[in-house]
Write a protein that holds these residues in place. Structure first.
Motif, PDB file in Angstrom:
ATOM      1  N   SER A  54      37.175  36.060 -13.783  1.00 57.83           N
ATOM      2  CA  SER A  54      36.231  36.509 -12.755  1.00 57.83           C
ATOM      3  C   SER A  54      37.022  36.854 -11.498  1.00 57.83           C
ATOM      4  O   SER A  54      37.259  35.994 -10.646  1.00 57.83           O
ATOM      5  CB  SER A  54      35.191  35.425 -12.442  1.00 57.83           C
ATOM      6  N   GLU A  55      37.437  38.114 -11.400  1.00 56.52           N
ATOM      7  CA  GLU A  55      38.129  38.544 -10.189  1.00 56.52           C
ATOM      8  C   GLU A  55      37.217  38.402  -8.972  1.00 56.52           C
ATOM      9  O   GLU A  55      37.669  38.009  -7.888  1.00 56.52           O
ATOM     10  CB  GLU A  55      38.561  40.009 -10.316  1.00 56.52           C
ATOM     11  N   GLU A  56      35.954  38.728  -9.159  1.00 57.94           N
ATOM     12  CA  GLU A  56      35.002  38.624  -8.052  1.00 57.94           C
ATOM     13  C   GLU A  56      34.897  37.176  -7.572  1.00 57.94           C
ATOM     14  O   GLU A  56      34.838  36.907  -6.369  1.00 57.94           O
ATOM     15  CB  GLU A  56      33.632  39.146  -8.486  1.00 57.94           C
ATOM     16  N   GLY A  57      34.892  36.249  -8.511  1.00 59.49           N
ATOM     17  CA  GLY A  57      34.852  34.832  -8.154  1.00 59.49           C
ATOM     18  C   GLY A  57      36.086  34.399  -7.388  1.00 59.49           C
ATOM     19  O   GLY A  57      36.009  33.611  -6.443  1.00 59.49           O
ATOM     20  N   LEU A  58      37.233  34.941  -7.796  1.00 58.81           N
ATOM     21  CA  LEU A  58      38.466  34.635  -7.066  1.00 58.81           C
ATOM     22  C   LEU A  58      38.368  35.165  -5.634  1.00 58.81           C
ATOM     23  O   LEU A  58      38.739  34.481  -4.673  1.00 58.81           O
ATOM     24  CB  LEU A  58      39.670  35.242  -7.797  1.00 58.81           C
ATOM     25  N   GLY A  59      37.868  36.385  -5.497  1.00 60.79           N
ATOM     26  CA  GLY A  59      37.692  36.956  -4.171  1.00 60.79           C
ATOM     27  C   GLY A  59      36.767  36.114  -3.310  1.00 60.79           C
ATOM     28  O   GLY A  59      37.024  35.918  -2.111  1.00 60.79           O
ATOM     29  N   GLN A  60      35.712  35.581  -3.911  1.00 55.00           N
ATOM     30  CA  GLN A  60      34.787  34.725  -3.178  1.00 55.00           C
ATOM     31  C   GLN A  60      35.467  33.425  -2.752  1.00 55.00           C
ATOM     32  O   GLN A  60      35.228  32.913  -1.648  1.00 55.00           O
ATOM     33  CB  GLN A  60      33.563  34.423  -4.043  1.00 55.00           C
ATOM     34  N   SER A 107      40.715  50.705 -13.046  1.00 50.73           N
ATOM     35  CA  SER A 107      40.768  49.250 -13.163  1.00 50.73           C
ATOM     36  C   SER A 107      41.301  48.624 -11.882  1.00 50.73           C
ATOM     37  O   SER A 107      40.774  47.614 -11.399  1.00 50.73           O
ATOM     38  CB  SER A 107      41.646  48.846 -14.347  1.00 50.73           C
ATOM     39  N   PHE A 108      42.335  49.243 -11.308  1.00 55.74           N
ATOM     40  CA  PHE A 108      42.925  48.690 -10.094  1.00 55.74           C
ATOM     41  C   PHE A 108      41.958  48.808  -8.913  1.00 55.74           C
ATOM     42  O   PHE A 108      41.866  47.891  -8.082  1.00 55.74           O
ATOM     43  CB  PHE A 108      44.249  49.386  -9.764  1.00 55.74           C
ATOM     44  N   ALA A 109      41.237  49.895  -8.855  1.00 61.33           N
ATOM     45  CA  ALA A 109      40.225  50.050  -7.797  1.00 61.33           C
ATOM     46  C   ALA A 109      39.167  48.958  -7.915  1.00 61.33           C
ATOM     47  O   ALA A 109      38.720  48.391  -6.909  1.00 61.33           O
ATOM     48  CB  ALA A 109      39.588  51.431  -7.875  1.00 61.33           C
ATOM     49  N   SER A 110      38.768  48.656  -9.152  1.00 61.03           N
ATOM     50  CA  SER A 110      37.805  47.584  -9.392  1.00 61.03           C
ATOM     51  C   SER A 110      38.384  46.232  -8.964  1.00 61.03           C
ATOM     52  O   SER A 110      37.690  45.414  -8.341  1.00 61.03           O
ATOM     53  CB  SER A 110      37.428  47.546 -10.874  1.00 61.03           C
ATOM     54  N   SER A 111      39.660  46.005  -9.272  1.00 63.33           N
ATOM     55  CA  SER A 111      40.317  44.748  -8.899  1.00 63.33           C
ATOM     56  C   SER A 111      40.353  44.578  -7.387  1.00 63.33           C
ATOM     57  O   SER A 111      40.050  43.495  -6.862  1.00 63.33           O
ATOM     58  CB  SER A 111      41.743  44.705  -9.466  1.00 63.33           C
ATOM     59  N   LYS A 112      40.722  45.626  -6.676  1.00 60.33           N
ATOM     60  CA  LYS A 112      40.786  45.545  -5.213  1.00 60.33           C
ATOM     61  C   LYS A 112      39.411  45.216  -4.632  1.00 60.33           C
ATOM     62  O   LYS A 112      39.298  44.395  -3.716  1.00 60.33           O
ATOM     63  CB  LYS A 112      41.304  46.853  -4.625  1.00 60.33           C
ATOM     64  N   LYS A 113      38.378  45.858  -5.173  1.00 61.37           N
ATOM     65  CA  LYS A 113      37.021  45.601  -4.684  1.00 61.37           C
ATOM     66  C   LYS A 113      36.619  44.158  -4.970  1.00 61.37           C
ATOM     67  O   LYS A 113      36.084  43.459  -4.095  1.00 61.37           O
ATOM     68  CB  LYS A 113      36.044  46.569  -5.349  1.00 61.37           C
ATOM     69  N   ASN A 114      36.873  43.696  -6.194  1.00 60.02           N
ATOM     70  CA  ASN A 114      36.501  42.330  -6.575  1.00 60.02           C
ATOM     71  C   ASN A 114      37.234  41.286  -5.740  1.00 60.02           C
ATOM     72  O   ASN A 114      36.661  40.266  -5.349  1.00 60.02           O
ATOM     73  CB  ASN A 114      36.815  42.085  -8.054  1.00 60.02           C
ATOM     74  N   LEU A 115      38.513  41.541  -5.491  1.00 58.26           N
ATOM     75  CA  LEU A 115      39.347  40.583  -4.763  1.00 58.26           C
ATOM     76  C   LEU A 115      39.220  40.734  -3.249  1.00 58.26           C
ATOM     77  O   LEU A 115      39.786  39.929  -2.505  1.00 58.26           O
ATOM     78  CB  LEU A 115      40.814  40.745  -5.186  1.00 58.26           C
ATOM     79  N   ALA A 116      38.512  41.769  -2.821  1.00 63.46           N
ATOM     80  CA  ALA A 116      38.323  42.044  -1.390  1.00 63.46           C
ATOM     81  C   ALA A 116      39.670  42.132  -0.678  1.00 63.46           C
ATOM     82  O   ALA A 116      39.904  41.507   0.359  1.00 63.46           O
ATOM     83  CB  ALA A 116      37.438  40.975  -0.748  1.00 63.46           C
ATOM     84  N   THR A 117      40.570  42.917  -1.259  1.00 62.79           N
ATOM     85  CA  THR A 117      41.900  43.090  -0.687  1.00 62.79           C
ATOM     86  C   THR A 117      42.313  44.552  -0.835  1.00 62.79           C
ATOM     87  O   THR A 117      41.815  45.249  -1.715  1.00 62.79           O
ATOM     88  CB  THR A 117      42.928  42.180  -1.378  1.00 62.79           C
TER      89      THR A 117
END
Length: 282
Positions: A54-60, A107-117
């Motif tokens: 859960s990249e989004e969870g990590l970002g949270q 995929s990388f764009a999604s990762s950046k959004k999920n991680l808020a970085t």
């Protein structure tokens, strides 16, 4: 964390010597990431693979600790591009019909959004592709991300063949800086790979480090060291690995184990002890 808990890559990127792995944490990811960071973990590993991470969870979790003064630039974030074969078809971070290089960018764009970085410290290819030609297509796309400054390091995971690593290194314009592999007996603990990586300045990260090695943790050599130092067998094994230049991942959900993992930098094994543990890796 104190400075000894970090190492410097040949390209000048500071990497924690111990990284918190977030696979399989699901809805508990934000809470566990926040707890790990607040306890002292500065390295976090994830992947653009909703099936297992859960990249989004990590970002949270990162947002939660920012309220306590821990900023993004104090953390080492590592994510991965995962091929279609490793994904849940119902939860994809890219268009499966897109060309491979476009899948990497999406995929990388999604990762950046999920991680808020706006950048990651390390971007890995989750495993070699079906052919080396496909692996190189993906690598070229990752190199493009690296050149924008959005990924400080590039690397690969789940690559157990030395010839594949050599070929990738030879063909890469941006050389791999990281190899992250399962650390277990079936591959002879990657001894030849690790030696080659050391010669090339590639940092070897280990996962499945404790789960795959209960026989080592139970061994009398480790048990005696743990008893004499009033440490746990896991602490002895992790300390051995860090002194050998390996960066272990730990995915514990126990606060006590997080604390114990971070305390491995409070002591050092002697050269005799290191050799004794090395003798168990057969």
């Amino acid at each position: 964390m104190d400075e000894p808990a970090y190492l410097m890559t040949p390209t000048g990127v500071r990497m924690p010597r111990l990284i918190y792995g977030t696979a399989w944490k699901k809805e508990k990811t934000p809470e566990l990431v926040a707890q790990a960071v607040q306890m002292g973990f500065a390295g976090l590993d994830t992947a653009g693979q909703p099936k297992h991470y859960s990249e989004e969870g990590l970002g949270q979790g990162i947002k939660a600790v920012e309220k306590n003064g821990i900023q993004r630039n104090a953390l080492f974030l590592q994510t991965k591009f995962t091929s279609l074969g490793g994904q849940d078809p119902s939860r994809l971070p890219y268009d499966p019909r897109a060309p491979l290089d476009a899948q990497v960018v999406q995929s990388f764009a999604s990762s950046k959004k999920n991680l808020a970085t706006h950048y990651v410290d390390s971007l890995l290819l989750h495993s070699p592709m079906r052919t080396f030609e496909e692996t190189l297509v993906v690598w070229r796309a990752m190199e493009g991300i690296h050149r924008t400054g959005e990924a400080k390091l590039l690397g690969i995971s789940n690559c157990y063949e030395l010839d594949v690593m050599k070929k990738l290194h030879q063909n890469a314009e941006v050389k791999p800086s990281v190899l992250q592999n399962r650390f277990y007996q079936d591959t002879g603990y990657d001894k030849a790979l690790r030696s080659w990586c050391q010669d090339k300045g590639i940092i070897y990260q280990s996962f499945w480090t404790l789960t795959a090695n209960p026989h080592i943790l139970r061994n009398q050599v480790i048990q005696s060291m743990a008893q004499s130092r009033q440490k746990t067998p896991a602490q002895i094994f992790f300390r051995y690995l860090t002194q050998e230049g390996i960066v272990p991942l730990t995915g514990t959900t126990s606060g006590q184990h997080m604390k114990e993992d971070l305390e491995i930098f409070d002591f050092e094994l002697s050269s005799v002890e290191l050799k004794a543990v090395e003798g168990l890796l057969t």
